[in-house]
Design a protein around this motif. Sequence first.
Motif, PDB file in Angstrom:
ATOM      1  N   SER A 198       0.844  -1.197   0.000  1.00 47.26           N
ATOM      2  CA  SER A 198       0.000   0.000   0.000  1.00 47.26           C
ATOM      3  C   SER A 198       0.881   1.249   0.000  1.00 47.26           C
ATOM      4  O   SER A 198       2.087   1.174   0.288  1.00 47.26           O
ATOM      5  CB  SER A 198      -0.911  -0.008   1.233  1.00 47.26           C
ATOM      6  N   GLY A 199       0.291   2.366  -0.319  1.00 48.91           N
ATOM      7  CA  GLY A 199       1.023   3.630  -0.338  1.00 48.91           C
ATOM      8  C   GLY A 199       2.164   3.598  -1.333  1.00 48.91           C
ATOM      9  O   GLY A 199       2.004   3.166  -2.470  1.00 48.91           O
ATOM     10  N   LYS A 200       3.352   4.013  -0.840  1.00 47.02           N
ATOM     11  CA  LYS A 200       4.515   4.064  -1.733  1.00 47.02           C
ATOM     12  C   LYS A 200       5.030   2.683  -2.103  1.00 47.02           C
ATOM     13  O   LYS A 200       5.798   2.511  -3.046  1.00 47.02           O
ATOM     14  CB  LYS A 200       5.641   4.858  -1.053  1.00 47.02           C
ATOM     15  N   HIS A 201       4.646   1.665  -1.303  1.00 50.62           N
ATOM     16  CA  HIS A 201       5.134   0.291  -1.551  1.00 50.62           C
ATOM     17  C   HIS A 201       4.179  -0.511  -2.442  1.00 50.62           C
ATOM     18  O   HIS A 201       4.332  -1.717  -2.596  1.00 50.62           O
ATOM     19  CB  HIS A 201       5.322  -0.427  -0.212  1.00 50.62           C
ATOM     20  N   LYS A 202       3.186   0.166  -2.993  1.00 52.14           N
ATOM     21  CA  LYS A 202       2.209  -0.525  -3.843  1.00 52.14           C
ATOM     22  C   LYS A 202       2.880  -1.016  -5.126  1.00 52.14           C
ATOM     23  O   LYS A 202       3.594  -0.267  -5.784  1.00 52.14           O
ATOM     24  CB  LYS A 202       1.094   0.469  -4.194  1.00 52.14           C
ATOM     25  N   LYS A 203       2.646  -2.307  -5.445  1.00 53.44           N
ATOM     26  CA  LYS A 203       3.271  -2.875  -6.652  1.00 53.44           C
ATOM     27  C   LYS A 203       2.264  -3.752  -7.389  1.00 53.44           C
ATOM     28  O   LYS A 203       1.410  -4.383  -6.761  1.00 53.44           O
ATOM     29  CB  LYS A 203       4.452  -3.766  -6.258  1.00 53.44           C
ATOM     30  N   THR A 204       2.426  -3.792  -8.702  1.00 52.55           N
ATOM     31  CA  THR A 204       1.595  -4.706  -9.504  1.00 52.55           C
ATOM     32  C   THR A 204       2.331  -6.033  -9.619  1.00 52.55           C
ATOM     33  O   THR A 204       3.514  -6.068  -9.946  1.00 52.55           O
ATOM     34  CB  THR A 204       1.348  -4.115 -10.903  1.00 52.55           C
ATOM     35  N   LYS A 205       1.615  -7.104  -9.311  1.00 46.06           N
ATOM     36  CA  LYS A 205       2.240  -8.438  -9.387  1.00 46.06           C
ATOM     37  C   LYS A 205       1.406  -9.337 -10.293  1.00 46.06           C
ATOM     38  O   LYS A 205       0.196  -9.139 -10.448  1.00 46.06           O
ATOM     39  CB  LYS A 205       2.289  -9.075  -7.989  1.00 46.06           C
ATOM     40  N   TYR A 206       2.078 -10.345 -10.848  1.00 45.51           N
ATOM     41  CA  TYR A 206       1.372 -11.311 -11.700  1.00 45.51           C
ATOM     42  C   TYR A 206       1.395 -12.686 -11.021  1.00 45.51           C
ATOM     43  O   TYR A 206       2.366 -13.037 -10.345  1.00 45.51           O
ATOM     44  CB  TYR A 206       2.012 -11.372 -13.082  1.00 45.51           C
ATOM     45  N   PHE A 207       0.328 -13.414 -11.195  1.00 47.28           N
ATOM     46  CA  PHE A 207       0.186 -14.723 -10.550  1.00 47.28           C
ATOM     47  C   PHE A 207      -0.260 -15.753 -11.595  1.00 47.28           C
ATOM     48  O   PHE A 207      -0.966 -15.414 -12.548  1.00 47.28           O
ATOM     49  CB  PHE A 207      -0.897 -14.660  -9.459  1.00 47.28           C
ATOM     50  N   ILE A 208       0.152 -16.990 -11.360  1.00 48.27           N
ATOM     51  CA  ILE A 208      -0.285 -18.091 -12.232  1.00 48.27           C
ATOM     52  C   ILE A 208      -1.122 -19.055 -11.395  1.00 48.27           C
ATOM     53  O   ILE A 208      -0.755 -19.404 -10.270  1.00 48.27           O
ATOM     54  CB  ILE A 208       0.933 -18.869 -12.809  1.00 48.27           C
ATOM     55  N   ARG A 209      -2.234 -19.451 -11.932  1.00 48.75           N
ATOM     56  CA  ARG A 209      -3.053 -20.479 -11.298  1.00 48.75           C
ATOM     57  C   ARG A 209      -3.461 -21.505 -12.353  1.00 48.75           C
ATOM     58  O   ARG A 209      -3.974 -21.135 -13.418  1.00 48.75           O
ATOM     59  CB  ARG A 209      -4.345 -19.870 -10.699  1.00 48.75           C
ATOM     60  N   GLU A 210      -3.205 -22.754 -12.014  1.00 51.54           N
ATOM     61  CA  GLU A 210      -3.670 -23.842 -12.878  1.00 51.54           C
ATOM     62  C   GLU A 210      -4.483 -24.758 -11.968  1.00 51.54           C
ATOM     63  O   GLU A 210      -3.975 -25.212 -10.932  1.00 51.54           O
ATOM     64  CB  GLU A 210      -2.475 -24.590 -13.487  1.00 51.54           C
ATOM     65  N   ALA A 211      -5.733 -24.957 -12.320  1.00 52.41           N
ATOM     66  CA  ALA A 211      -6.597 -25.708 -11.397  1.00 52.41           C
ATOM     67  C   ALA A 211      -7.701 -26.408 -12.175  1.00 52.41           C
ATOM     68  O   ALA A 211      -7.966 -26.118 -13.341  1.00 52.41           O
ATOM     69  CB  ALA A 211      -7.196 -24.766 -10.367  1.00 52.41           C
ATOM     70  N   GLU A 212      -8.341 -27.357 -11.475  1.00 52.79           N
ATOM     71  CA  GLU A 212      -9.472 -28.067 -12.071  1.00 52.79           C
ATOM     72  C   GLU A 212     -10.552 -28.259 -11.005  1.00 52.79           C
ATOM     73  O   GLU A 212     -10.263 -28.190  -9.802  1.00 52.79           O
ATOM     74  CB  GLU A 212      -9.032 -29.424 -12.643  1.00 52.79           C
ATOM     75  N   CYS A 213     -11.746 -28.466 -11.462  1.00 49.91           N
ATOM     76  CA  CYS A 213     -12.859 -28.615 -10.518  1.00 49.91           C
ATOM     77  C   CYS A 213     -13.917 -29.535 -11.115  1.00 49.91           C
ATOM     78  O   CYS A 213     -14.236 -29.423 -12.306  1.00 49.91           O
ATOM     79  CB  CYS A 213     -13.452 -27.244 -10.215  1.00 49.91           C
ATOM     80  N   GLU A 214     -14.419 -30.429 -10.299  1.00 52.06           N
ATOM     81  CA  GLU A 214     -15.533 -31.283 -10.722  1.00 52.06           C
ATOM     82  C   GLU A 214     -16.788 -30.722 -10.068  1.00 52.06           C
ATOM     83  O   GLU A 214     -17.011 -30.926  -8.879  1.00 52.06           O
ATOM     84  CB  GLU A 214     -15.320 -32.727 -10.227  1.00 52.06           C
ATOM     85  N   PHE A 215     -17.554 -29.993 -10.832  1.00 48.64           N
ATOM     86  CA  PHE A 215     -18.818 -29.488 -10.275  1.00 48.64           C
ATOM     87  C   PHE A 215     -19.840 -30.613 -10.279  1.00 48.64           C
ATOM     88  O   PHE A 215     -20.088 -31.229 -11.316  1.00 48.64           O
ATOM     89  CB  PHE A 215     -19.353 -28.324 -11.118  1.00 48.64           C
ATOM     90  N   LYS A 216     -20.393 -30.871  -9.113  1.00 47.44           N
ATOM     91  CA  LYS A 216     -21.406 -31.923  -8.996  1.00 47.44           C
ATOM     92  C   LYS A 216     -22.753 -31.270  -8.746  1.00 47.44           C
ATOM     93  O   LYS A 216     -22.900 -30.426  -7.869  1.00 47.44           O
ATOM     94  CB  LYS A 216     -21.084 -32.853  -7.814  1.00 47.44           C
ATOM     95  N   LYS A 217     -23.712 -31.671  -9.520  1.00 40.74           N
ATOM     96  CA  LYS A 217     -25.088 -31.188  -9.353  1.00 40.74           C
ATOM     97  C   LYS A 217     -25.161 -29.655  -9.334  1.00 40.74           C
ATOM     98  O   LYS A 217     -25.709 -29.055  -8.411  1.00 40.74           O
ATOM     99  CB  LYS A 217     -25.727 -31.781  -8.094  1.00 40.74           C
ATOM    100  N   LEU A 218     -24.610 -29.081 -10.356  1.00 38.29           N
ATOM    101  CA  LEU A 218     -24.675 -27.626 -10.513  1.00 38.29           C
ATOM    102  C   LEU A 218     -26.094 -27.271 -10.961  1.00 38.29           C
ATOM    103  O   LEU A 218     -26.580 -27.791 -11.960  1.00 38.29           O
ATOM    104  CB  LEU A 218     -23.659 -27.205 -11.575  1.00 38.29           C
TER     105      LEU A 218
END
Lengths: 425, 58
Positions: A198-218
Amino acid sequence: MICKCPKCDGALEYNPAYDKMECPYCGSAFTTHEAMAHQRLQDNAVKMTAPSANNNAPVGGWENNPYAQQTEPEQASTQAIDTNGRITMECNIYTCTACGAELAVNGVEASTFCAYCGQPTIVFSRVSHELMPKWVLPFRIQKDQAVNGIREKLNKGIFVPREIKNFEVEKVRGIYVPYFLFDVYYYDWQRLRGTVGSGKHKKTKYFIREAECEFKKLTCDASKQLNDESSQRLEPFDLRVIKPFEPGYLSGFYSDRYDLDDKQLTGVAIGRSKELFDREIVKSVSASNVHIVENNPKYQVRNAEYALLPAWFLTFRYKNEPYTMLVNGQTGKVVGAVPFDKTKLISMFVTLAVVSSIIFTILMSFLLSGNMDGDSVGDLITIIGAVGFFFYATGIGAFNSVRKNIELTKASRTAKFVRERQDDN
Amino acid sequence: MDQLFLIIAIAYGVIMGIGTALAITGIILKKSNKHGDSKGDLFDFNGTQVHYIRREQL
C-alpha cells in the motif's frame, strides 16, 4: 400423482415437518415409500379413467369439495417410456389464461389464482406425459414457516405499504421448481494481475493459477417463468440430502413444468461453472484489484439430471402490478423486494432534508464567519463538496439497488413470456 | 463579504442537507427491503472443491 390413504382412501399430503405422507381425513401417516407402494398396488388393480369433458372449468369450482377433488382427473401416476427412451409420467397441466404460465398441479391441490401473475384465471388444460424427474428435494420449510419468514421481512420494512404487510396467507403456494443438475468438469490455466502493498510500496504483481474442478449437481433452473437472477438468489440448496424422485413428494404442491431442456441449458451450466471457478481462483490470490489477464479454459459437461427443488411463492398485486416473493423451501431464505409507500418515503426525505439543511447552514455560517483565510475556506469547501458527492452517490446507489430488486420481484418475465407465445401464434 | 459567505453557507447547507437526506433515506430503504440480495455460493454445499495444480507468483 395422487396417493390415497390405505385406511380411508382419502388423499394423502406430504408433510415436510415429519417427512411423511399424512391423511387430512383420518390422521394416518405413512412414509413416502409405503404410500407409493400402496398406490402402485391400487393402480394395478384399478384402471385409471380419462379426464371428463368438464375439465375445462376453473379449478376453483371444485376446490372446496373433497369428494369432488378425489374424483378429478389428476389421479394419474402412469409411467411410460418416450421415443428417446426416457421415463415419463402422466401429469395434469393447468394453464393461466392471463399470463400463459403452465403448472402441473399435483395431488388434491387446487387453486383459484396463478402463482406467477396472481390472476384468478387457472384452468385445467390437458393431461400430458412429462419427463420424470430423477431427483426431488422435499420441502423442509412448512407453509407457516414460509409465511412467518415473509412477514418478518415485510414488518421490518418501514416503507412497505400496509396492504402488502397484510397479505393473504392463502396466496402462498408451494411449488417444485424444475432444475437440471449438471456435472461439469472445468479446467483452466490463468494469469492474473493484482496489487500488493500500500502507499509508496504498492506494486503490480502477476500470478499463475492452474486448477481443475468437478462441479457436482450444478443447479440451472429450467423454467422460463422464473427469472435466472431470482432462482440463483434462492440458492444454495443442500443437495447432499436430495432424494430419488417419488411422486408422493409432490402431493399437496404444484410442480412447474420445465420448458428449457438440458441441451438448451448447457451454455448456462458452463457459464455458471466459469463464474464460480473464476471467483474461487481470484479469492486464492493474496492481492487487491485482482483481474484475470490470460486464460485457457477447458470444460466438459459430463451429466445432466432432471430434478425438482422446493420454493414457496407469494404472489400479490399492488397498483395493478403483479409481484412475486420467493422462499427457499429447504432453507427458508426469503428472496424479493417489495414496492414502497412513496408518500412515507417523500415525507421522511423532506423532513430530513429540511433539518439537515438548517444544521449544515448553521455549521457552514459558523465556520465561514471564523478567522479563516481564503485558502482554508477553499479547502473547506472542497472537503465538504467531496462529502456531499459521497452522500449523493450513496443515496442514488441505494435507490438504484432497491429499484433493481423490485424489478426482479415484478413478474415482468411472465409478461415477456406471454408476448413470445403470442408472437409464436 | 459577509453576504457572500452567507449565500455560500446557505447554498452548501442546502446541497449537503439534500445529499444527507438522500443517503439516509436510500440506506434505510435498502436495509428495510433487502431480501436475498446475494446469490448462493455453491461451494458452501455439495462438496465441490477446486483442486490446484499450480500456484505461482511471478
